[in-house]
Write an enzyme that holds these catalytic residues in place. Structure first.
Site, PDB file in Angstrom:
ATOM      1  N   ASP A  57      37.089 107.855  12.062  1.00 14.33           N
ATOM      2  CA  ASP A  57      37.031 108.607  13.313  1.00 14.33           C
ATOM      3  C   ASP A  57      38.301 108.348  14.111  1.00 14.33           C
ATOM      4  O   ASP A  57      39.056 107.446  13.795  1.00 14.33           O
ATOM      5  CB  ASP A  57      35.776 108.262  14.131  1.00 14.33           C
ATOM      6  CG  ASP A  57      35.527 106.771  14.166  1.00 14.33           C
ATOM      7  OD1 ASP A  57      36.502 106.008  14.293  1.00 14.33           O
ATOM      8  OD2 ASP A  57      34.354 106.366  14.055  1.00 14.33           O
ATOM      9  N   ASP A  59      39.889 107.725  17.868  1.00 15.68           N
ATOM     10  CA  ASP A  59      39.621 107.357  19.257  1.00 15.68           C
ATOM     11  C   ASP A  59      40.881 107.573  20.077  1.00 15.68           C
ATOM     12  O   ASP A  59      41.997 107.283  19.623  1.00 15.68           O
ATOM     13  CB  ASP A  59      39.204 105.880  19.343  1.00 15.68           C
ATOM     14  CG  ASP A  59      37.882 105.618  18.652  1.00 15.68           C
ATOM     15  OD1 ASP A  59      37.045 106.541  18.627  1.00 15.68           O
ATOM     16  OD2 ASP A  59      37.691 104.512  18.116  1.00 15.68           O
ATOM     17  N   ASP A 190      40.338  93.548  19.994  1.00 12.94           N
ATOM     18  CA  ASP A 190      40.044  92.345  19.205  1.00 12.94           C
ATOM     19  C   ASP A 190      41.221  91.883  18.343  1.00 12.94           C
ATOM     20  O   ASP A 190      41.845  90.859  18.626  1.00 12.94           O
ATOM     21  CB  ASP A 190      38.746  92.521  18.402  1.00 12.94           C
ATOM     22  CG  ASP A 190      38.671  93.820  17.599  1.00 12.94           C
ATOM     23  OD1 ASP A 190      39.652  94.585  17.590  1.00 12.94           O
ATOM     24  OD2 ASP A 190      37.624  94.061  16.964  1.00 12.94           O
TER      25      ASP A 190
HETATM   26  P1  ATP Z   1      36.365 101.410  12.026  1.00 13.61           P
HETATM   27  O1  ATP Z   1      37.379 101.893  11.067  1.00 13.61           O
HETATM   28  O2  ATP Z   1      35.294 100.665  11.374  1.00 13.61           O
HETATM   29  O3  ATP Z   1      35.874 102.451  12.994  1.00 13.61           O
HETATM   30  P2  ATP Z   1      37.628 100.371  14.359  1.00 13.61           P
HETATM   31  O4  ATP Z   1      38.702  99.344  14.492  1.00 13.61           O
HETATM   32  O5  ATP Z   1      37.961 101.761  14.776  1.00 13.61           O
HETATM   33  O6  ATP Z   1      37.137 100.315  12.886  1.00 13.61           O
HETATM   34  P3  ATP Z   1      35.525 100.517  16.256  1.00 13.61           P
HETATM   35  O7  ATP Z   1      34.265  99.721  16.303  1.00 13.61           O
HETATM   36  O8  ATP Z   1      35.467 101.968  16.031  1.00 13.61           O
HETATM   37  O9  ATP Z   1      36.412  99.827  15.152  1.00 13.61           O
HETATM   38  O10 ATP Z   1      36.301 100.192  17.609  1.00 13.61           O
HETATM   39  C1  ATP Z   1      37.443 100.899  18.032  1.00 13.61           C
HETATM   40  C2  ATP Z   1      38.430  99.942  18.664  1.00 13.61           C
HETATM   41  O11 ATP Z   1      37.857  99.328  19.835  1.00 13.61           O
HETATM   42  C3  ATP Z   1      38.847  98.783  17.786  1.00 13.61           C
HETATM   43  O12 ATP Z   1      39.900  99.137  16.937  1.00 13.61           O
HETATM   44  C4  ATP Z   1      39.242  97.740  18.797  1.00 13.61           C
HETATM   45  O13 ATP Z   1      40.539  97.987  19.314  1.00 13.61           O
HETATM   46  C5  ATP Z   1      38.249  97.973  19.917  1.00 13.61           C
HETATM   47  N1  ATP Z   1      37.048  97.144  19.793  1.00 13.61           N
HETATM   48  C6  ATP Z   1      35.883  97.504  19.207  1.00 13.61           C
HETATM   49  N2  ATP Z   1      34.973  96.508  19.282  1.00 13.61           N
HETATM   50  C7  ATP Z   1      35.581  95.500  19.935  1.00 13.61           C
HETATM   51  C8  ATP Z   1      35.163  94.190  20.336  1.00 13.61           C
HETATM   52  N3  ATP Z   1      33.956  93.754  20.069  1.00 13.61           N
HETATM   53  N4  ATP Z   1      36.069  93.433  21.013  1.00 13.61           N
HETATM   54  C9  ATP Z   1      37.297  93.901  21.297  1.00 13.61           C
HETATM   55  N5  ATP Z   1      37.745  95.090  20.933  1.00 13.61           N
HETATM   56  C10 ATP Z   1      36.914  95.903  20.265  1.00 13.61           C
HETATM   57 MG    MG Z   2      36.660 103.447  14.860  1.00 18.16          MG
END
Ligand code: ATP
Ligand code: MG
Length: 492
Positions: A57, A59, A190
């Site tokens: 996805d 963001d 994170d």
């Molecule tokens: P995926 O490919 O699984 O979607 P993602 O990195 O995009 O991985 P998401 O859960 O969609 O993970 O979160 C989007 C973004 O928000 C992350 O890349 C990170 O920058 C931030 N984020 C998400 N969860 C946390 C957390 N618990 N603490 C700090 N930052 C977070």
């Molecule tokens: Mg994501």
């Protein structure tokens, strides 16, 4: 914190091409930019694009306030309580647009960002079949429409009166206790690999934290002091495990070290959030590797202690093999863009605990339906103490296990009715797995495979041939205690 300038990697020096970005995400970025706002892709999508992977996805992060975003897109809904986010809908694709967070804002993931009703929607009409991840689908119809409200201007009602905010002369928000600037936003994220911003203004990448270098070195590193970051949000330990499994990154030693000491903190995380993380770990294409990483890092105990206990007590068991194969099959389905069933996942995860509960009962009960159901309920209850398994999935697990004896001993045309059972496919998949590891007859598994491939008439013939084995003699409770008369069903 004094503003730190980012390292800006110009378009010519990175591989992120617009042709790999969802057209809808680009529409959102352009519209924000054209309305005078800053707009960036951020998080996992930038990381994945830099790795040459297909992001699941996209963001967006912006300096526009949620209400300002809402005015720009008619197909937009605000979600979240303290920290509001905008979801912009395009057919099946949703682009999440978040205003930069201030350092005092709730952390990402701290509060549910997706409302209950949307989770239901995401689960689709097939009940519990989830389509998590997989390749980004083209929208069926892009319902992209703009309203004509003035934008870029803060209007009455846009601002929370309790918030302390500072604005620059253009009215652009500089700081408040919820929203902030990109320079605040970055430090709340994170891992360094998740903290890169792709700027739609000139297609450059902004890196405040050394994320580009860490991605190149395939290194997972928390921003800031690891222990503090895990204490702030223990789910980051599970996220570390997930990215280790998903991306094959090495966790930096300083980021890995506190996990063994702090994993108990996961006990304080709401079970609903842990359940969501469990699905992300196991249903997004790298479930088999997730299991390995979670066990190696001592984290499976925090999610499903009964599963960890079973595996630890029975190393190399058939049940472990069944679980690994079940996860590998699920990963293959995700890889092929096919939907996956959380019930199937829970059934293979809980297979060991369920078997163990049954085995602790008197052998005379082993094949009773009531024993199977009791064992399912107990194993689910044990898991419920940590992860909030929705009732509907708990019932699904029961149905899948209850179906096993009926699949193993099909009786005449009743077998055909089973084909129409909503859990048939998942139950059959479990039967195939069990047969693969000698826990059920492979002849009968093959019979079900052929039955599904057969035409209507042929099915009836097969079922009738199967039924000639006769009903169970009255009074005989267990069908499994004796060899069925017709184990190898019919010709063909
Ligand atoms: P995926 O490919 O699984 O979607 P993602 O990195 O995009 O991985 P998401 O859960 O969609 O993970 O979160 C989007 C973004 O928000 C992350 O890349 C990170 O920058 C931030 N984020 C998400 N969860 C946390 C957390 N618990 N603490 C700090 N930052 C977070
Ligand atoms: Mg994501």
């Amino acid at each position: 914190m004094a503003p730190t300038p980012p390292r800006v990697i110009p378009r010519a020096e990175h591989i992120v091409s617009r042709s790999h970005i969802s057209p809808n995400a680009l529409r959102v970025l352009y519209r924000l930019r054209d309305a005078g706002f800053q707009a960036f892709l951020v998080g996992g999508c930038v990381r994945d694009l830099l790795l040459g992977l297909d992001p699941k996805d996209f963001d967006v992060a912006t300096d526009a306030l949620p209400e300002q975003v809402k005015r720009l897109f008619r197909n937009c809904r605000l979600v979240g309580r303290r920290f509001r986010l905008a979801h912009v809908f395009f057919g099946q694709e949703t682009i999440e647009v978040a205003t930069f967070r201030a350092s005092t804002a709730p952390s990402q993931g701290e509060e549910p960002e997706i409302e209950e009703e949307e989770v239901e929607e995401a689960e689709g009409e097939e009940g519990e079949i989830l389509d998590l991840g997989g390749p980004v689908t083209e929208p069926r119809a892009a319902r992209y429409e703009a309203t004509h409200a003035p934008v870029g201007v803060i209007q009455e009602g846009d601002l929370d009166p309790d918030a302390v905010r500072m604005f620059d002369e253009t009215g652009r928000i500089l700081r408040d206790n919820v929203y902030g600037t990109i320079n605040d936003d970055v430090w709340r994220r994170d891992f360094t690999a998740n903290s890169l911003y792709y700027n739609v203004a000139d297609f450059s990448i902004w890196d405040y934290v050394g994320g580009v270098e860490d991605i190149a070195a395939r290194r997972l590193r928390l921003i800031g002091d690891p222990e503090t970051r895990y204490r702030e949000d223990p789910v980051r330990m599970l996220r570390a495990a997930r990215f280790e499994a998903k991306l094959g990154f090495q966790i930096d030693p300083a980021t890995a070290e506190p996990i063994a000491r702090l994993r108990e903190l996961l006990g304080g995380v709401p079970p609903a959030r842990l359940f969501d993380e469990t699905l992300k770990l196991f249903l997004t294409g790298h479930g088999a590797r997730s299991l390995e990483v979670l066990r190696r890092r001592g984290l499976l105990t925090a999610l499903m202690p009964n599963v960890e206990a079973y595996l630890a007590r029975h190393p190399g068991s058939l049940v472990e093999k069944l679980l690994l194969k079940g996860l590998a099959n699920t990963d293959a389905r995700v890889g092929a863009g096919r939907p996956v069933a959380p019930t199937f996942l829970l059934s293979v995860l809980l297979y060991g605990p369920i078997a163990q509960i049954i085995e602790a009962m008197p052998p005379s009960r082993w094949h009773e339906l009531s024993a199977i159901l009791e064992a399912c309920d107990q194993a689910v209850r044990e898991a419920q103490t940590h992860i909030a398994i929705p009732k509907r999935l708990a019932l699904g697990v029961r149905e899948m296990f209850a179906m096993q004896p009926r699949l193993e001993y099909p009786r005449g045309r009743r077998a055909l009715r089973l084909l129409a059972h909503p859990k048939f496919r998942a139950g059959y998949d479990l039967l195939l797995l069990r047969a693969e590891f000698g826990m059920a007859s492979s002849d009968v598994a093959r019979w079900w495979t052929q039955l599904q491939e057969a035409s209507g008439e042929e099915r009836e013939r097969m079922a009738d041939a199967q039924g000639q084995g006769g009903e169970r003699p009255a009074g005989q409770k267990s069908r499994r205690r004796r060899r069925p008369r017709r184990r190898a069903p019919g010709p063909t």
